[in-house]
Design an enzyme around this catalytic site. Structure first.
Site, mmCIF file in Angstrom:
data_model
loop_
_atom_site.group_PDB
_atom_site.id
_atom_site.type_symbol
_atom_site.label_atom_id
_atom_site.label_comp_id
_atom_site.label_asym_id
_atom_site.label_seq_id
_atom_site.Cartn_x
_atom_site.Cartn_y
_atom_site.Cartn_z
ATOM 1 C CG ASN A 103 48.208 -32.613 72.912
ATOM 2 O OD1 ASN A 103 47.734 -32.421 73.419
ATOM 3 N ND2 ASN A 103 50.001 -32.499 72.749
ATOM 4 N N GLY A 114 45.664 -24.994 71.401
ATOM 5 C CA GLY A 114 46.289 -25.653 70.258
ATOM 6 C C GLY A 114 47.315 -25.025 69.143
ATOM 7 C CB SER A 115 47.780 -25.113 66.036
ATOM 8 O OG SER A 115 46.628 -24.463 64.904
ATOM 9 C CB THR A 116 50.098 -20.101 66.232
ATOM 10 O OG1 THR A 116 51.066 -20.500 67.220
ATOM 11 C CG2 THR A 116 49.683 -18.502 65.887
ATOM 12 C CB ALA A 117 46.795 -21.413 62.031
ATOM 13 N N GLY A 169 44.022 -20.305 66.839
ATOM 14 C CA GLY A 169 44.235 -19.000 68.134
ATOM 15 C C GLY A 169 43.661 -17.757 67.569
ATOM 16 C CD GLU A 199 49.547 -24.917 75.655
ATOM 17 O OE1 GLU A 199 50.233 -24.999 74.366
ATOM 18 O OE2 GLU A 199 48.998 -25.957 76.302
ATOM 19 C CB CYS A 231 52.173 -27.077 73.219
ATOM 20 S SG CYS A 231 50.096 -28.272 72.316
#
Length: 469
Positions: A147, A221-224, A226, A243, A277
């Protein structure tokens, strides 16, 4: 300074496997990105290990000077980098988009280079003397998203280099060219070996997170994703700064001026066409001014032109990829079916090329609707009516994420009192998503851990050492 074509040619591979990167606004080819192998990753990690001690030995002053020269190099190539970013990511040249992002890279490099980090005297009572120092970690792996590919790469690599580390950057597979070009420009002014980019698939990326020579991973990036990095890095006990995903809430208090805040609300939500984000992703508005806020926000949103990023008139662009387009479209469709009221948008033109989803405002929506409860990461904002501030705070805090939030009010003390009750890493007042290289930034709950930016961000890229005696 190189021309756009020369810059693109300089990062195009002369051999080996490649991937064609497409413009999300038109579907046209932007360029060929390398697909680096495990062997290439091992080469750049070994080069980073070899170059890092000499870089660390230069000391803070010399490293800062090198980063300032690197910032100058980015500034010299700013227009070429912005054009490449616009074509690859989709964001327009103008508005808070491609030129803004490249300019922010320059400003962030300079700000990070000039931050002071001195040894801290912890105890000095005559009997005991103790100082706290921060030493380089070694080699840092930096994994970025699609992004804000250039700016987030700088957020990661600038403090890492400033602290004496070498860095291996892995850009998103959706936007590798922008980061490869940025690293190429930076390396015009940096010593050989201390900064490299690896454009690769999942297997090579996984190796980076578990590589024994990598001392820290920085990931946005995404929580998944991470969670996967936490697991893969565990065996080597890597330091981590994560983050992760956010679903930021904004609370508009009843004393706010709807017309005065409308444009700031818009950009808080629709910066980078909502692909941020820490964007405002669910807006809670008191019933006394609910209709007025909806009216004023709709008027602002309807006036913002969307289209191809290379058109100087546009300030909103396409979604970067089809997967994200489908997420936004499906969430808006589900909201419509539930009986929510579409104030603006929600009617994409499926005959035009590109992943354009119109600026969309959704009112009279339940708090448990998926458009509210799930991160949309695109140009669709749900607006939820509330009658009790306590209820709004409870709803803002109900999710498992807590990256950012905002409070909107004409009464600053009242806004600060509400802000203190919100579970988020940063709570802005009368603005949303405004980051600053001097101010620490990080998430709460499942939005990650660790701090970036400012002196605290520098410390996070070092190993603390206490000298006692």
């Amino acid at each position: 300074m190189e021309t756009y074509d020369a810059l693109l040619a300089s990062i195009s591979p002369v051999s080996g496997p490649t991937r064609t990167i497409l413009d999300p606004a038109t579907g046209a080819a932007v360029g060929e990105a390398p697909v680096h192998t495990l062997g290439y990753l091992e080469e750049v990690v070994a080069a980073a290990q070899a170059a890092q001690p000499a870089w660390a030995a230069l000391g803070h002053e010399a490293r800062s000077a090198a980063l300032l020269k690197a910032a100058d190099a980015v500034e010299r190539s700013a227009e070429e980098l912005a054009r490449l970013l616009s074509r690859e990511q989709g964001k327009p040249l103008n508005g808070p988009n491609a030129r803004f992002e490249v300019g922010a890279c320059v400003a962030w490099l300079r700000a990070t280079a000039t931050l002071a980090l001195e040894p801290e005297t912890i105890v000095d009572d005559g009997a005991t003397y103790a100082e706290l120092h921060y030493k380089p970690i070694g080699v840092v792996g930096a994994i970025g998203p699609w992004n804000w590919p250039m700016m987030i790469a700088i957020w990661q690599l600038a403090p890492a280099l400033r602290m004496g580390n070498a860095v291996v950057v892995k850009p998103s597979g959706n936007t590798p060219l922008s980061v490869l070009a940025l690293v190429k420009v930076l390396n015009e002014e940096l010593p050989e070996g201390i900064l490299a980019a690896v454009s690769c698939g999942r297997e090579v990326g996984s190796r980076l997170t578990e590589h024994p020579a990598i001392g820290k991973i920085m990931f946005t990036g995404s929580t998944a994703a991470g969670r996967a990095i936490i697991k893969s890095s565990a065996d080597t006990v890597k330091r981590l700064t994560l983050e992760l995903g956010g679903n930021d809430a904004g609370i508009v208090l009843p004393d706010a001026d709807p017309k005065a805040i409308a444009e700031d609300l818009f950009w808080g939500a629709f910066l980078n066409t909502g692909q941020t984000c820490a964007a405002l992703k669910r807006l809670y508005v008191h019933e006394d001014i609910y209709d007025a806020v909806c009216t004023e926000l709709t008027a602002v949103a309807a006036a913002m032109p969307m289209g191809n990023g290379l058109d100087e008139n546009n300030v909103l662009g396409p979604l970067q990829n089809k997967q994200q387009y489908d997420v936004v479209a499906n969430l808006v469709d589900a909201a419509r079916r539930s009986g929510a009221r579409i104030l603006l948008g929600g009617n994409p033109d499926t005959d035009q090329p590109g992943y354009f989803y119109p600026t969309t405002l959704v009112a009279d929506i339940d708090n448990d609707n998926p458009l509210v409860a799930e991160e949309q990461f695109g140009p669709a904002l749900p607006i939820i009516r509330y009658s009790s501030v306590d209820d709004a705070i409870a709803k803002a805090n109900a999710l498992e994420v807590g990256l950012g939030a905002s409070v909107w009010s004409s009464d600053l003390p009242a806004a600060r009192a509400v802000a203190a009750r919100i579970e988020a890493g940063t709570v802005w007042i009368n603005k949303h998503g405004a980051v600053d290289p001097r101010i620490p930034f990080g998430g709460a709950k499942q939005s990650g851990y660790g701090l970036e930016f400012g002196v605290e961000g520098l410390k996070a890229l070092g190993v603390p050492q206490v000298i006692n005696g």
